[in-house]
Design a protein around this motif. Structure first.
Motif, PDB file in Angstrom:
ATOM      1  N   PRO A 244     -25.199  -8.478  27.795  1.00 47.15           N
ATOM      2  CA  PRO A 244     -24.266  -7.886  27.694  1.00 47.15           C
ATOM      3  C   PRO A 244     -23.761  -8.132  28.794  1.00 47.15           C
ATOM      4  O   PRO A 244     -22.323  -8.200  29.589  1.00 47.15           O
ATOM      5  N   ARG A 245     -24.368  -7.668  30.169  1.00 45.03           N
ATOM      6  CA  ARG A 245     -24.303  -7.265  31.159  1.00 45.03           C
ATOM      7  C   ARG A 245     -23.781  -8.508  32.298  1.00 45.03           C
ATOM      8  O   ARG A 245     -22.711  -8.747  32.954  1.00 45.03           O
ATOM      9  N   LEU A 246     -24.276  -9.627  31.984  1.00 46.37           N
ATOM     10  CA  LEU A 246     -23.953 -11.739  32.357  1.00 46.37           C
ATOM     11  C   LEU A 246     -22.703 -11.209  31.755  1.00 46.37           C
ATOM     12  O   LEU A 246     -21.725 -11.754  32.352  1.00 46.37           O
ATOM     13  N   LYS A 247     -22.031 -11.406  30.498  1.00 43.40           N
ATOM     14  CA  LYS A 247     -21.511 -11.739  30.435  1.00 43.40           C
ATOM     15  C   LYS A 247     -20.058 -10.947  30.847  1.00 43.40           C
ATOM     16  O   LYS A 247     -19.125 -11.196  30.665  1.00 43.40           O
ATOM     17  N   ILE A 248     -20.787  -9.454  31.186  1.00 42.81           N
ATOM     18  CA  ILE A 248     -19.603  -8.492  31.293  1.00 42.81           C
ATOM     19  C   ILE A 248     -19.099  -8.858  32.784  1.00 42.81           C
ATOM     20  O   ILE A 248     -17.865  -9.316  33.591  1.00 42.81           O
ATOM     21  N   LEU A 249     -19.893  -9.257  33.438  1.00 45.45           N
ATOM     22  CA  LEU A 249     -19.693  -9.207  34.648  1.00 45.45           C
ATOM     23  C   LEU A 249     -19.143 -10.679  35.094  1.00 45.45           C
ATOM     24  O   LEU A 249     -18.422 -11.117  35.989  1.00 45.45           O
ATOM     25  N   GLU A 250     -19.197 -11.532  34.543  1.00 46.43           N
ATOM     26  CA  GLU A 250     -18.663 -13.275  34.226  1.00 46.43           C
ATOM     27  C   GLU A 250     -17.519 -12.832  34.123  1.00 46.43           C
ATOM     28  O   GLU A 250     -16.621 -13.616  34.730  1.00 46.43           O
TER      29      GLU A 250
ATOM     30  N   ASN B 108     -11.487 -14.133  35.254  1.00 44.95           N
ATOM     31  CA  ASN B 108     -10.506 -13.378  34.465  1.00 44.95           C
ATOM     32  C   ASN B 108      -9.278 -13.429  36.239  1.00 44.95           C
ATOM     33  O   ASN B 108     -10.082 -12.458  36.559  1.00 44.95           O
ATOM     34  N   LYS B 109      -8.849 -13.861  35.256  1.00 45.11           N
ATOM     35  CA  LYS B 109      -7.339 -13.906  36.620  1.00 45.11           C
ATOM     36  C   LYS B 109      -6.589 -12.818  36.488  1.00 45.11           C
ATOM     37  O   LYS B 109      -6.210 -11.854  37.257  1.00 45.11           O
TER      38      LYS B 109
ATOM     39  N   GLU C 146     -10.487  -5.189  25.873  1.00 44.21           N
ATOM     40  CA  GLU C 146     -10.287  -6.209  25.851  1.00 44.21           C
ATOM     41  C   GLU C 146     -11.512  -6.786  25.919  1.00 44.21           C
ATOM     42  O   GLU C 146     -11.419  -8.158  25.415  1.00 44.21           O
ATOM     43  N   ILE C 147     -12.457  -6.554  26.083  1.00 46.99           N
ATOM     44  CA  ILE C 147     -13.623  -7.721  26.818  1.00 46.99           C
ATOM     45  C   ILE C 147     -14.642  -7.453  25.194  1.00 46.99           C
ATOM     46  O   ILE C 147     -14.687  -8.376  25.247  1.00 46.99           O
TER      47      ILE C 147
ATOM     48  N   VAL D 153      -8.502   1.054  32.162  1.00 45.20           N
ATOM     49  CA  VAL D 153      -8.877   0.316  32.793  1.00 45.20           C
ATOM     50  C   VAL D 153     -10.319   0.254  33.725  1.00 45.20           C
ATOM     51  O   VAL D 153     -10.168   0.825  34.674  1.00 45.20           O
ATOM     52  N   PHE D 154     -10.782  -1.403  33.971  1.00 49.12           N
ATOM     53  CA  PHE D 154     -11.393  -1.254  35.226  1.00 49.12           C
ATOM     54  C   PHE D 154     -11.346  -2.846  36.104  1.00 49.12           C
ATOM     55  O   PHE D 154     -11.007  -3.703  34.783  1.00 49.12           O
ATOM     56  N   GLU D 155     -11.718  -2.256  36.816  1.00 46.87           N
ATOM     57  CA  GLU D 155     -11.894  -3.271  38.026  1.00 46.87           C
ATOM     58  C   GLU D 155     -13.169  -4.093  38.615  1.00 46.87           C
ATOM     59  O   GLU D 155     -13.033  -2.915  38.798  1.00 46.87           O
ATOM     60  N   LEU D 156     -13.429  -5.031  39.313  1.00 46.29           N
ATOM     61  CA  LEU D 156     -14.891  -5.596  39.590  1.00 46.29           C
ATOM     62  C   LEU D 156     -14.332  -4.824  41.651  1.00 46.29           C
ATOM     63  O   LEU D 156     -13.334  -4.819  41.723  1.00 46.29           O
ATOM     64  N   ALA D 157     -15.103  -4.124  42.039  1.00 42.53           N
ATOM     65  CA  ALA D 157     -14.632  -3.456  42.938  1.00 42.53           C
ATOM     66  C   ALA D 157     -15.267  -3.962  44.425  1.00 42.53           C
ATOM     67  O   ALA D 157     -16.039  -4.138  45.276  1.00 42.53           O
TER      68      ALA D 157
END
Lengths: 137, 137
Positions: free
Chosen positions: B17-23, B28-29, B37-38, B77-81
Motif C-alpha cells: 500500500p505504501r509503495l503504491k501510494i507513493l508511486e 500523477n501529474k 481518489e487514491i 487533499v494531499f500532495e507530496l512535500a
DNA sequence: CTTCTTGCAAATCATTTGCAGGGCG
DNA sequence: CGCCCTGCAAATGATTTGCAAGAAG
C-alpha cells in the motif's frame, strides 16, 4: 434594521430559532460560532431548539448573505457578514480568533490571479499559530 | 532516493500500500489527490487496498513529513512535500489546482503577525475562482 | 388556510478505530 | 518469530434529510 426586518428581507419568516441565533451573533463578543456552540448556548436557555434546525438556519443565513462560513478546524464556524472583508489568525492553543485586513495582500492576490488568467470569486487566508498569551505555553 | 528508502527513513516498513501510494504521487501529474481518489485508482488496479489503509498511510506520511494535507473543499487533499512552500488557486468549476508562491504575500503575513504579537506556525491561503478555460462557462 | 418551519430520528459522508489474520525485517 | 500492517466491519463526529406536527402571514 431590526432582526425581524433582516429576516423578512432575506425571504425568511420570523421564527424563534432564527431570532435567537441572530441575537446570539449580535450580542456575542467572540463573533465566531460553530453550530455546536450555538446549540449548547441555546440549550442552556431551554429554548428547545434542535441541532438540525441550527444547521438549517445557518445554511439559510449563509445563502442569504447574512453570515459567512469558515473552515478553520474540522468543523465550520460562522460569523455575521456585517463588516468589511477580513482574514483571520487562529490561535492553535486557545482558539482565539484575530481578524485582520491587509491591503497589500489583497492587492497582491489580484495581481497573481491575473498573471495566471484566473478569476477570483473568493479567497481564504488563515494564519495558524500562537497568540500573545499562549506563546509561553 | 528510492521510495523504499524514503519509507525506511520515515520509520515505516516497505509494504505494498505504501509503495503504491507513493508511486501514485510521484507519477500523477495532478499532484493533488484525496483519499477517495487514491482508493478508486488503486481499485482499478485490483491492488486490493482498503480505504482505511489509505487513510492510515496518508496520516503516517503526513506525520513523517512526506506529504502535506490541505482542506480546500469538504474533504482533504494531499500532495507530496517535495517542493518548496507554495499556496493554491482552485478552480471551482473544473477542480484544477494552480500552485503559486509570492514573496510579498509571505513577507506581509509575517509583518501582520508581528503587529498582533502572534507567532505563525503555519498558514493556508487559497484563492477560489475560475481558471482560464472555465471563465466562459 | 397554505406554505414555510421545526423537532426528532434516521440517513449520509468523511474519517477513524477494533480486531484477528498476515507479512516485513 | 515478534511487532508492524492490513482488510473489513463497526464506530465516530459533523452535517443532512425525511416526515408529520406546528406556527407565520
Amino acid at each position: 434594521m431590526s432582526q425581524s426586518e433582516e429576516l423578512k428581507l432575506a425571504g425568511l419568516k420570523t421564527t424563534l430559532p432564527r431570532l435567537k441565533i441572530l441575537e446570539l451573533f449580535d450580542s456575542n463578543k467572540s463573533r465566531h460560532l460553530s453550530a455546536e456552540e450555538i446549540y449548547k448556548i441555546l440549550l442552556d436557555e431551554d429554548a428547545g431548539i434542535g441541532l438540525a434546525t441550527i444547521y438549517r438556519v445557518l445554511t439559510q443565513f449563509e445563502t442569504a448573505g447574512l453570515v459567512l462560513r469558515h473552515n478553520f478546524g474540522e468543523s465550520s464556524v460562522f460569523e455575521l457578514a456585517d463588516t468589511d472583508h477580513h482574514d483571520h489568525m487562529v490561535c492553535v492553543n486557545c482558539g482565539k480568533i484575530i481578524e485582520f485586513y491587509d491591503d497589500k495582500i489583497e492587492q497582491q492576490q489580484i495581481n497573481i490571479a491575473k498573471a495566471h488568467d484566473f478569476t477570483i470569486h473568493d479567497h481564504s487566508l488563515c494564519l495558524y499559530g500562537k497568540c500573545k498569551n499562549c506563546q509561553t505555553a
